[in-house]
Design an enzyme around this catalytic site. Structure first.
Site, mmCIF file in Angstrom:
data_model
loop_
_atom_site.group_PDB
_atom_site.id
_atom_site.type_symbol
_atom_site.label_atom_id
_atom_site.label_comp_id
_atom_site.label_asym_id
_atom_site.label_seq_id
_atom_site.Cartn_x
_atom_site.Cartn_y
_atom_site.Cartn_z
ATOM 1 N N THR A 266 -7.614 2.256 2.062
ATOM 2 C CA THR A 266 -7.124 0.994 1.508
ATOM 3 C C THR A 266 -5.791 1.164 0.799
ATOM 4 O OG1 THR A 266 -8.436 1.497 -0.461
ATOM 5 C CG2 THR A 266 -9.428 0.027 1.163
ATOM 6 N N THR A 269 -2.804 -1.644 0.899
ATOM 7 C CA THR A 269 -3.324 -2.916 1.413
ATOM 8 C C THR A 269 -2.459 -4.105 0.978
ATOM 9 O OG1 THR A 269 -5.575 -2.035 1.394
ATOM 10 C CG2 THR A 269 -5.349 -4.418 1.489
ATOM 11 N N GLY A 270 -2.077 -4.116 -0.303
ATOM 12 C CA GLY A 270 -1.281 -5.235 -0.827
ATOM 13 C C GLY A 270 0.093 -5.296 -0.193
#
Lengths: 565, 565
Positions: A266, A269-270
């Site tokens: 992850t 992810t942003g």
């Protein structure tokens, strides 16, 4: 003899990719920051440029060191990029300092019409603080120019000055609206990854807000065969949901609902989501920016990010990167360009050049050109060619059956008709050799003729229309090649026209009518392949059909030369 | 009833991409530096990370400003990357300063087994000096760790201390050997882009060195139809050649020969080629590094770079970037993952959910489940289903004809056989309703039955084997869905088994044998699609076949319910 006039119709310059600019930090590890942005922009088919605000020494385990880029150098980079080619969309990520943020707030309004997506990066996935307090305050100066603001829950709490707990969907809805009210950003997408929501909680808002379900899910959750597969195999049977909330103006517009992907991949992810949003806007058709968030555009970005997490492979020792390339495949062939307008045919020929030469430079052809070919060899060949032509016409009629549009039906039928008409010329040509129509009809089909002609028909029946195109191509292209080569041989005095018994044959296949058909056929093939690029596997099948046809063409000349039955 | 035991066989985790690290400068414009590197690495299907040595404010017109990254921060980045996941290949580009170069020379030997490609960037395409003199001297410390060194002619002249002019191929060959001798790099690829070489000059070295021609060219230059197309259309008719020279140890190993691409889109060519070489090594099969340069590996990188120039679109006001994505296409569907093991079937169903529901939740099915379906409706349906089964078996026999391998021939033939055997069970089942074999045979084929069954056969004949798979899929999947849904309805007391006239029908389609076939069929579809990803256009065709079949299935229930003929 008339010259060929031929206008190329292939698309030889690729469509320009929309320009997406990222202004963010660098992640040496390649999973977040401008690296994640550039990979995402590339995956959306856009052109990525990047203005660096800071560098990190970083990997999947965390941020080990930060090097801030001086504000004036940030702006210099921005000027270099924007003054040369204006971006269609801009993604703002880690902005490092208050002075940089303020300088950007000065510069941004000078860029016309660009979509601006702001990911208010404050804390890395690994827990590293990436934005000092005064920089967070400075964000206020940027918000007026932001099209889409994409905070996660902790960032939204900070931006909205939200008091109290965020326990469930109700709190999140309030937080999303508060964040929009506080920032006055046109659109806020509150990313719900930090909260776990149940299906029932989502369904409570059915009818009130648009609920956009992840693919494979819906409000009834009722594809029983797939659910059963998942419960039997323990694959994809997650029951927790993640909800992203879209607020436009002061209104909640949609909830994006997807099952939580259980994964440690992850990191970034942003970054990925915000550059996916910028890219998704950049590739939209038309230049209109919907009054608020456009649900379809955001959905495309959210789905991409979600499947990039789900399809990630292990990398590094901590939170691994997403699989940014999961939607990309490698073309088996480059597109046609002005430098190489025929990548497909070039590949076919080069993939077995000796085989190709055994066909188009066959001794039968050489002897035909210099007039030394025994007449009975040619006569045997020309009788079999009459059989072949009949099957070749049938193959085109089969093409019309295989077609899905009147355009293709017409094209194939016209060729079938043309061959049928040509067969009469064939009869009259044969008459010059003392071969009557009855002789032609009576000649039994030789094995090499049957092998080739029936192979073409069988491939056409077995495969799709492209397989059929392949099966009829080598005859068209090869005879054009032979015609042109013999013409060149004549110029170089290695072949003769004067007094050559086969002069008319040579002139027919190097004549403008036939060669125009050849060029049209080649362009047609290249266009089909460029529009619908084959996978490696598919290209291998098409290539093997080509090879077999070329081999059988060569056997066809053998048949003439050695009078094989 | 036996439970289904089913082991999933789909590949649910994508293959790990090889890690390629670039150590170079940043080009804000996105066309050169680590931006070009990352785009290239991505295009080769590798995972890219990056250590920044310097930043530039740069665009297609030139370099407007440079910001050097402190050497200790360069090394910090390098440590972060390498200690988390070792790279398979490393590309070194703009190294900015002597101290950075010396520090890299200290660190590089600690990385085991990585291929190192050094592009000795000294001057940008736009003429900007990027490396001070003392840094050029420092390169000597790096050379011992370099697998492939890729200077252009001016850089090689500088590195080799070459005296005199470089006018033609003979000079270049000497320059290449001198550069290798001076640097002692394992392999030198001298990039010949600054010189124009004639075909005759190249042919002079035939037999002496391996000559590797660009696709579509060879020593005879003899595909007449393509040459004629080019001369008629003025497309791709360039006559000047570029020659890259490969030296391994002290020997010239190969000349890479390609026609000069006339283009102003050359910004970042050197960066692109060197990262393409690193990536091409990274994706090679096996870990062996050939003693010298591997011709095939280098050829792949050179071809990529050349077609990236040829396929570039206009961008900016100066020397535009290459088209790094020219070999990439966007998959129409994500790959199967543990989160979503059935992206293809999910897409099919979701692409028209109301249509799918009109089939699997049809009133005929609902009434069948609760026992209210009039017996004569079922009897009409079951007679027609016997016709349908016969055509369904024929469709699978057609599949065996369409197949190319014994595996597929066997699979399709077994299903055809299975259906034929099942038809006998159908006969005995019908007997319970007082319908004899003669009744079944005598019943005329209704229009909805003929429409559906003949559509399946026609699609199978018209298209390829995948079209046929599509055409037979909705019946298999849909009946499994109906069986499972009715079973669930029974549990929820919305349907009944006890005393239901259609109990056996319901139990058959929710039984382990049928459902195992359904799951195998679904996996088979997903695997075929994942292995050979369809283009957007191809997916649209497959989807339209699915929709039509689902619609015709729904009409088939209508036929039963309304006793349509």
């Amino acid at each position: 003899m008339a010259a060929i006039t031929f206008t190329p119709t292939l698309p030889l310059v690729p469509r320009k990719a929309p320009h997406v600019l990222t202004i963010a930090g660098s992640d040496s590890g390649g999973g977040a920051g401008i690296q994640a942005d550039l990979k995402t922009i590339e995956a959306f088919g856009c052109y990525g440029s990047s203005v660096l605000t800071g560098l990190t020494a970083q990997n999947t385990k965390g941020v080990q060191a930060v090097h801030a880029v001086p504000t004036d150098f940030v702006i210099k980079q921005l000027q270099s990029v924007v003054e040369d080619e204006a971006p269609v969309a801009i993604k703002l990520g880690m902005l490092t300092s208050a002075t940089t943020i303020r300088a950007l707030a000065q510069y941004l309004p000078t860029i016309e019409k660009a979509i601006v997506v702001l990911d208010p990066v404050m804390i890395s996935t690994s827990g590293h603080y990436l934005l000092p307090d005064d920089a967070v305050e400075a964000l206020d100066d940027l918000f007026p120019f932001v099209t889409v603001l994409t905070p996660n829950i902790p960032e939204a709490i900070r931006l909205a000055g939200f008091k109290g707990e965020v326990g469930g969907l109700e709190d999140m809805l309030k937080l999303a609206k508060d964040t929009q009210a506080k920032t006055a950003a046109k659109t806020v997408l509150l990313k719900g990854g930090h909260a776990v929501i149940s299906r029932d909680e989502v369904l409570r808002y059915k009818g009130q807000y648009e609920i956009v379900w992840e693919e494979g899910d819906d409000e009834d959750d009722t594809v029983e065969v797939l659910s059963e597969y998942k419960s039997l195999t323990q694959v994809g049977a997650e029951r927790d949901y993640v909800v992203d909330i879209l607020v436009t103006g002061t209104e909640v517009v949609a909830l994006f609902v997807g099952k939580k992907v259980i994964s440690s991949s992850t990191h970034g992810t942003g970054c990925t989501l915000s550059s996916a949003i910028a890219s998704s806007y950049a590739i939209r058709k038309g230049n209109d920016v919907p009054a608020g968030g456009d649900v379809k555009i955001l959905k495309r970005a959210i789905s991409y990010t979600q499947s990039a997490i789900a399809s990630a492979f292990p990398f590094g020792h901590g939170h691994g990167p997403l699989n940014h390339a999961h939607l990309s495949t490698r073309r088996a062939l480059p597109p046609p360009t002005r430098h190489n307008p025929h990548p497909f045919l070039t590949h076919l020929i080069q993939s077995n050049l000796p085989l190709w030469k055994s066909y188009v430079r066959h001794p039968f052809v050489v002897q035909l050109g210099n007039g030394s070919l025994p007449r009975e060899c040619f006569e045997h060949y020309i009788k079999q060619d009459y059989h072949y032509l009949r099957h070749y016409a049938r193959a085109h009629a089969l093409g019309a059956y295989k077609a899905s549009s009147f355009t293709d039906i017409t094209a194939f039928s016209e060729i079938a008709l043309h061959i049928a008409r040509e067969s009469e010329m064939h009869v009259s040509y044969c008459a010059q050799f003392g071969i009557s129509r009855e002789d032609l009809m009576a000649a039994p089909e030789s094995a090499p003729c049957a092998a080739y002609a029936r192979y073409v028909i069988d491939i056409g029946t077995q495969g799709d229309i492209l397989d059929l195109y392949m099966a009829v191509a080598s005859c068209l292209v090869g005879y054009g090649e032979v015609g042109l080569w013999l013409k060149k041989q004549v110029k170089e005095e290695k072949a003769v026209l004067e007094g050559n018994l086969y002069r008319r044959w040579m002139e027919d296949y190097s004549g403008p009518e036939f060669l125009t058909a050849v060029h049209k056929g080649i362009e047609n093939l290249e266009r089909r392949i460029a529009q619908n690029p084959p996978s490696e596997e598919h290209l291998a099948r098409l290539t093997s059909i080509w090879h077999e046809c070329v081999r059988l063409e060569s056997r066809f000349w053998d048949m003439g030369l050695y009078k094989l039955l």
